[in-house]
Design an enzyme around this catalytic site. Structure first.
Site, PDB file in Angstrom:
ATOM      1  CE  LYS A  16       5.277  14.053 -16.107  1.00 13.17           C
ATOM      2  NZ  LYS A  16       6.420  14.156 -15.181  1.00 13.17           N
ATOM      3  CD  GLN A  33       8.757  11.390 -14.198  1.00 17.91           C
ATOM      4  OE1 GLN A  33       8.517  12.340 -14.946  1.00 17.91           O
ATOM      5  NE2 GLN A  33       7.962  11.087 -13.187  1.00 17.91           N
ATOM      6  CG  ASP A  48       9.443  18.834 -13.579  1.00 16.05           C
ATOM      7  OD1 ASP A  48       8.196  18.781 -13.560  1.00 16.05           O
ATOM      8  OD2 ASP A  48      10.170  17.858 -13.801  1.00 16.05           O
TER       9      ASP A  48
HETATM   10  N1  GUN Z   1       8.229  12.375 -10.201  1.00 17.00           N
HETATM   11  C1  GUN Z   1       7.015  12.474  -9.610  1.00 17.00           C
HETATM   12  N2  GUN Z   1       6.409  13.628  -9.967  1.00 17.00           N
HETATM   13  C2  GUN Z   1       7.250  14.254 -10.810  1.00 17.00           C
HETATM   14  C3  GUN Z   1       7.177  15.484 -11.525  1.00 17.00           C
HETATM   15  O1  GUN Z   1       6.214  16.261 -11.440  1.00 17.00           O
HETATM   16  N3  GUN Z   1       8.252  15.778 -12.306  1.00 17.00           N
HETATM   17  C4  GUN Z   1       9.338  14.960 -12.387  1.00 17.00           C
HETATM   18  N4  GUN Z   1      10.346  15.352 -13.164  1.00 17.00           N
HETATM   19  N5  GUN Z   1       9.445  13.830 -11.745  1.00 17.00           N
HETATM   20  C5  GUN Z   1       8.394  13.472 -10.956  1.00 17.00           C
END
Ligand code: GUN
Length: 291
Positions: free
Chosen positions: A52, A96, A119
């Site tokens: 990311k 995350q 998110d």
């Molecule tokens: N863990 C697995 N997928 C995601 C996501 O799209 N965002 C976040 N913050 N954590 C995750």
């Protein structure tokens, strides 16, 4: 059979975002800034967050990685989140998941300012999405919808079976696929771990979206000819012969299912790269203050 190439599509979307950033720079407008919070040292999570941050650099965003130790208290994490909410230089941030067991995920997600919740996990954004109002849409479902849109796949009136009811993928994609919009207007069945005779549902499905996390769960005898298959699974399977010691497997037995499908996403290179592109898209939207 056509492969839904998420890698190629995500590069295209990132290029569009990069051009939008260049234009903003030329007009002396703010450069989008995304922060990512990671707690602990889970290997897969570190990999995702690293991608990311790298993608932010690729499109010209500013990015901040906040790596916290796994024994951080819930209170300390919440005060970190309050600081991010009050940081005017930030357009959006993500925490995350999963978080360590001693931290209540719900409390953390509720502490995030919905305006910075790129998110789309806060109940305010999730509720707005369900009501078909403008909102941040969680990146993975958003990526699947964007893929269907750009490949011009007509899903209206089709029977879509979603496998998995997670808050991040299964539940939101089941809502989006049934929304009165394009793509949308599908008839959706949401299957999960308590579903009986799941193959009876998948055998009738025009579209299958699998977000289960069981490698090669979906076999050829579970699908009909011409099915559209979206594989959201990304499970690390131990493989000593591979330099990393593992390989990534999707939920779909690709070699056999692809022979019967009209469209299919590969793993890797399908939904995964789209997720990152859509997180960047949400950050740009936040910077542009669209809602
Ligand atoms: N863990 C697995 N997928 C995601 C996501 O799209 N965002 C976040 N913050 N954590 C995750």
């Amino acid at each position: 059979m056509e492969i839904l190439d998420g890698k190629k599509l995500s590069e295209q979307i990132k290029e569009e975002i990069k051009q939008a950033v260049i234009l903003r720079k030329e007009n002396q407008k703010k450069i989008p800034h995304l922060a990512a919070v990671i707690v602990g040292n889970d290997g897969a999570s570190l990999t995702y967050v690293g991608s990311k941050v790298r993608s932010c650099e690729q499109v010209g965003f500013k990015s901040t990685l906040i790596h916290l130790e796994s024994k951080i208290t819930e209170e300390a994490l919440i005060s970190k989140i309050r600081a991010l909410n009050n940081d005017d230089t930030l357009d959006g941030y993500i925490v995350q998941l999963p978080l360590p067991q001693h931290i209540d995920e719900e409390k953390i997600l509720l502490a995030v300012d919905p305006k910075k919740d790129v998110d789309g996990f806060h109940p305010s954004n999730f509720g707005r999405m369900a009501l078909e109002m403008d909102s941040f849409i969680p990146a993975t479902p958003f990526g699947i919808m964007e893929m269907l849109r750009r490949y011009k796949i007509d899903v209206s009136g089709k029977h879509c079976v979603v496998i998995g009811r997670s808050h991040i993928v299964g539940r939101p994609i089941s809502i989006l696929m049934s929304q009165k919009n394009n793509p949308g207007n599908a008839t959706v069945t949401l299957a999960h771990s308590r579903t009986k005779d799941i193959e009876k549902l998948t055998q009738k499905a025009d579209i299958i979206i699998s977000a289960l996390g069981i490698p090669e769960f979906l076999k050829a005898d579970m699908v009909k000819d011409g099915v559209i298959v979206i594989d959201v699974g990304i499970t690390r399977v131990l493989d000593e012969s591979h330099p990393k010691g593992y390989i990534i497997k999707g939920d779909v037995a690709y070699d056999e299912v692809s022979k019967k499908s009209s469209y299919i996403t590969p793993v890797p290179g399908g939904v995964g790269p789209m997720t990152i592109a859509m997180l960047l898209q949400n950050t740009l939207l936040s910077c542009e203050r669209k809602f």
